[in-house]
Scaffold this motif. Structure first.
Motif, PDB file in Angstrom:
ATOM      1  N   HIS A 155      11.309  43.083  48.993  1.00  0.00           N
ATOM      2  CA  HIS A 155      10.852  41.842  48.340  1.00  0.00           C
ATOM      3  C   HIS A 155      11.404  41.768  46.914  1.00  0.00           C
ATOM      4  O   HIS A 155      11.870  40.697  46.478  1.00  0.00           O
ATOM      5  N   LEU A 156      11.352  42.884  46.199  1.00  0.00           N
ATOM      6  CA  LEU A 156      11.857  42.871  44.816  1.00  0.00           C
ATOM      7  C   LEU A 156      13.363  42.613  44.789  1.00  0.00           C
ATOM      8  O   LEU A 156      13.873  41.942  43.882  1.00  0.00           O
ATOM      9  N   ALA A 157      14.091  43.111  45.794  1.00  0.00           N
ATOM     10  CA  ALA A 157      15.529  42.834  45.880  1.00  0.00           C
ATOM     11  C   ALA A 157      15.755  41.336  46.100  1.00  0.00           C
ATOM     12  O   ALA A 157      16.638  40.725  45.473  1.00  0.00           O
ATOM     13  N   ALA A 158      14.929  40.728  46.965  1.00  0.00           N
ATOM     14  CA  ALA A 158      15.051  39.281  47.217  1.00  0.00           C
ATOM     15  C   ALA A 158      14.696  38.492  45.960  1.00  0.00           C
ATOM     16  O   ALA A 158      15.343  37.480  45.647  1.00  0.00           O
ATOM     17  N   GLN A 159      13.672  38.946  45.243  1.00  0.00           N
ATOM     18  CA  GLN A 159      13.299  38.289  43.987  1.00  0.00           C
ATOM     19  C   GLN A 159      14.464  38.357  42.996  1.00  0.00           C
ATOM     20  O   GLN A 159      14.797  37.367  42.338  1.00  0.00           O
ATOM     21  N   GLN A 160      15.048  39.554  42.901  1.00  0.00           N
ATOM     22  CA  GLN A 160      16.169  39.749  41.976  1.00  0.00           C
ATOM     23  C   GLN A 160      17.324  38.806  42.323  1.00  0.00           C
ATOM     24  O   GLN A 160      17.928  38.192  41.439  1.00  0.00           O
ATOM     25  N   ALA A 161      17.589  38.651  43.619  1.00  0.00           N
ATOM     26  CA  ALA A 161      18.684  37.773  44.061  1.00  0.00           C
ATOM     27  C   ALA A 161      18.410  36.319  43.668  1.00  0.00           C
ATOM     28  O   ALA A 161      19.334  35.527  43.482  1.00  0.00           O
ATOM     29  N   LYS A 162      17.097  35.984  43.535  1.00  0.00           N
ATOM     30  CA  LYS A 162      16.724  34.618  43.108  1.00  0.00           C
ATOM     31  C   LYS A 162      16.649  34.509  41.591  1.00  0.00           C
ATOM     32  O   LYS A 162      16.210  33.482  41.061  1.00  0.00           O
ATOM     33  N   GLY A 163      16.927  35.598  40.892  1.00  0.00           N
ATOM     34  CA  GLY A 163      16.838  35.600  39.427  1.00  0.00           C
ATOM     35  C   GLY A 163      15.409  35.778  38.928  1.00  0.00           C
ATOM     36  O   GLY A 163      15.102  35.445  37.786  1.00  0.00           O
ATOM     37  N   GLN A 164      14.521  36.298  39.805  1.00  0.00           N
ATOM     38  CA  GLN A 164      13.124  36.509  39.412  1.00  0.00           C
ATOM     39  C   GLN A 164      12.863  38.008  39.299  1.00  0.00           C
ATOM     40  O   GLN A 164      13.014  38.734  40.282  1.00  0.00           O
ATOM     41  N   SER A 165      12.453  38.447  38.120  1.00  0.00           N
ATOM     42  CA  SER A 165      12.349  39.888  37.911  1.00  0.00           C
ATOM     43  C   SER A 165      10.946  40.427  38.193  1.00  0.00           C
ATOM     44  O   SER A 165      10.715  41.621  38.082  1.00  0.00           O
ATOM     45  N   THR A 199      11.228  49.291  43.010  1.00  0.00           N
ATOM     46  CA  THR A 199       9.767  49.421  42.934  1.00  0.00           C
ATOM     47  C   THR A 199       9.381  50.313  41.757  1.00  0.00           C
ATOM     48  O   THR A 199       8.474  49.974  40.978  1.00  0.00           O
ATOM     49  N   ALA A 200      10.055  51.442  41.622  1.00  0.00           N
ATOM     50  CA  ALA A 200       9.739  52.367  40.515  1.00  0.00           C
ATOM     51  C   ALA A 200       9.962  51.678  39.173  1.00  0.00           C
ATOM     52  O   ALA A 200       9.132  51.796  38.252  1.00  0.00           O
ATOM     53  N   ASP A 201      11.046  50.938  39.063  1.00  0.00           N
ATOM     54  CA  ASP A 201      11.349  50.229  37.808  1.00  0.00           C
ATOM     55  C   ASP A 201      10.299  49.147  37.528  1.00  0.00           C
ATOM     56  O   ASP A 201       9.832  48.996  36.392  1.00  0.00           O
ATOM     57  N   TRP A 202       9.908  48.417  38.598  1.00  0.00           N
ATOM     58  CA  TRP A 202       8.896  47.355  38.416  1.00  0.00           C
ATOM     59  C   TRP A 202       7.559  47.959  37.980  1.00  0.00           C
ATOM     60  O   TRP A 202       6.896  47.435  37.075  1.00  0.00           O
ATOM     61  N   ILE A 203       7.160  49.081  38.595  1.00  0.00           N
ATOM     62  CA  ILE A 203       5.887  49.716  38.188  1.00  0.00           C
ATOM     63  C   ILE A 203       5.971  50.117  36.712  1.00  0.00           C
ATOM     64  O   ILE A 203       5.037  49.889  35.940  1.00  0.00           O
ATOM     65  N   GLN A 204       7.109  50.700  36.314  1.00  0.00           N
ATOM     66  CA  GLN A 204       7.247  51.126  34.907  1.00  0.00           C
ATOM     67  C   GLN A 204       7.181  49.919  33.980  1.00  0.00           C
ATOM     68  O   GLN A 204       6.585  49.995  32.905  1.00  0.00           O
ATOM     69  N   ARG A 205       7.771  48.794  34.389  1.00  0.00           N
ATOM     70  CA  ARG A 205       7.713  47.588  33.530  1.00  0.00           C
ATOM     71  C   ARG A 205       6.276  47.066  33.430  1.00  0.00           C
ATOM     72  O   ARG A 205       5.852  46.599  32.367  1.00  0.00           O
ATOM     73  N   CYS A 206       5.525  47.146  34.541  1.00  0.00           N
ATOM     74  CA  CYS A 206       4.097  46.746  34.483  1.00  0.00           C
ATOM     75  C   CYS A 206       3.345  47.669  33.525  1.00  0.00           C
ATOM     76  O   CYS A 206       2.554  47.207  32.693  1.00  0.00           O
TER      77      CYS A 206
END
Ligand SMILES: N[C@@H](CCC(=O)N[C@@H](CS)C(=O)NCC(=O)O)C(=O)O
Length: 223
Positions: A155-165, A199-206
């Motif tokens: 899902h995060l890869a798909a978000q990234q492809a849409k320009g949504q981080s 996922t690891a990067d997104w958790i760290q950003r949260c």
């Protein structure tokens, strides 16, 4: 000074961090009652009157029409965003039907697909005294977590492809709070996390959000 209408019961080092995090992100005025869960702190007559389950968190919203009481941490977090957010596409509250749906589905997903196994990882890798930890329980939980966290990675890869981080939008939203608060419990699953870089990067950003960092300081102080 007027008393804030909102009261959040529960120490920050508990699931109460979920509504606390939303309240902080929205800069809402609120009273924090750091009720502990150990030593039956959530089972006093006063707390049982608010939540007969004997758990924290509890949220009270003193409204002109009467007090609204919310329990279940995800419900508390989503309620705050829904009722007290601006829904302006700038703050963390859902600003469209699609964002509302994302907040709901990912929050329910977190409690049904992630929470139990993520908590097992946290307890048996980090929190429990070393002699009480059971590596086999943590190993099995990590194997199960690979499935839902794989869904998240894609899902995060798909978000990234849409320009949504972020999880539900191109900005941090309540969906990130609700899921990020649970997914962070799985961080000690180091091999698994190494296989899920988005996922690891997104958790760290949260976790790097100023509101989250302030709550971690509060948690360490026991409040
Ligand atoms: N599903 C509930 C679980 C609440 C819960 O178990 N809270 C723990 C603290 S994180 C608690 O109050 N434990 C005390 C007890 O069960 O006696 C939620 O998300 O709010």
């Amino acid at each position: 000074m007027t008393t804030p209408a909102l009261t959040i019961y529960g120490i920050a080092a508990s699931r109460a961090v979920r509504p606390l995090w939303v309240a902080e992100e929205l800069s809402l005025p609120y009273t924090h009652e750091p009720v502990p869960y150990l030593n039956a702190g959530a089972r006093t007559p006063e707390m049982l009157a608010l939540n007969p389950n004997g758990h924290i968190p509890v949220l009270k919203d003193a409204r002109p029409e009467g007090d609204v009481i919310v329990w279940e941490s995800m419900a508390c977090a989503l309620y705050l965003a829904r009722v007290h957010g601006k829904a302006d596409g700038v703050d963390i509250s859902p600003a469209s039907a699609a964002e509302e749906a994302d907040a709901l589905r990912w929050s329910f997903w977190a409690v049904t697909e992630l929470e139990k196994d993520a908590l097992t990882v946290l307890m048996h890798r980090v929190v429990m005294p070393a002699e009480q930890r059971k590596a086999d329980l943590a190993d099995a939980a990590e194997r199960r977590l690979a499935v839902p966290l794989g869904v998240m990675e894609r899902h995060l890869a798909a978000q990234q492809a849409k320009g949504q981080s972020w999880l539900a939008a191109d900005r941090f939203t309540v969906a990130d709070v609700c899921v990020g608060a649970v997914a962070a419990w799985a961080l000690p699953a180091r091999h698994l996390m190494a296989s899920l870089p988005l996922t690891a990067d997104w958790i760290q950003r949260c976790q790097a959000r100023p509101a989250q960092q302030a709550l971690r300081v509060k948690a360490r102080s026991g409040r």
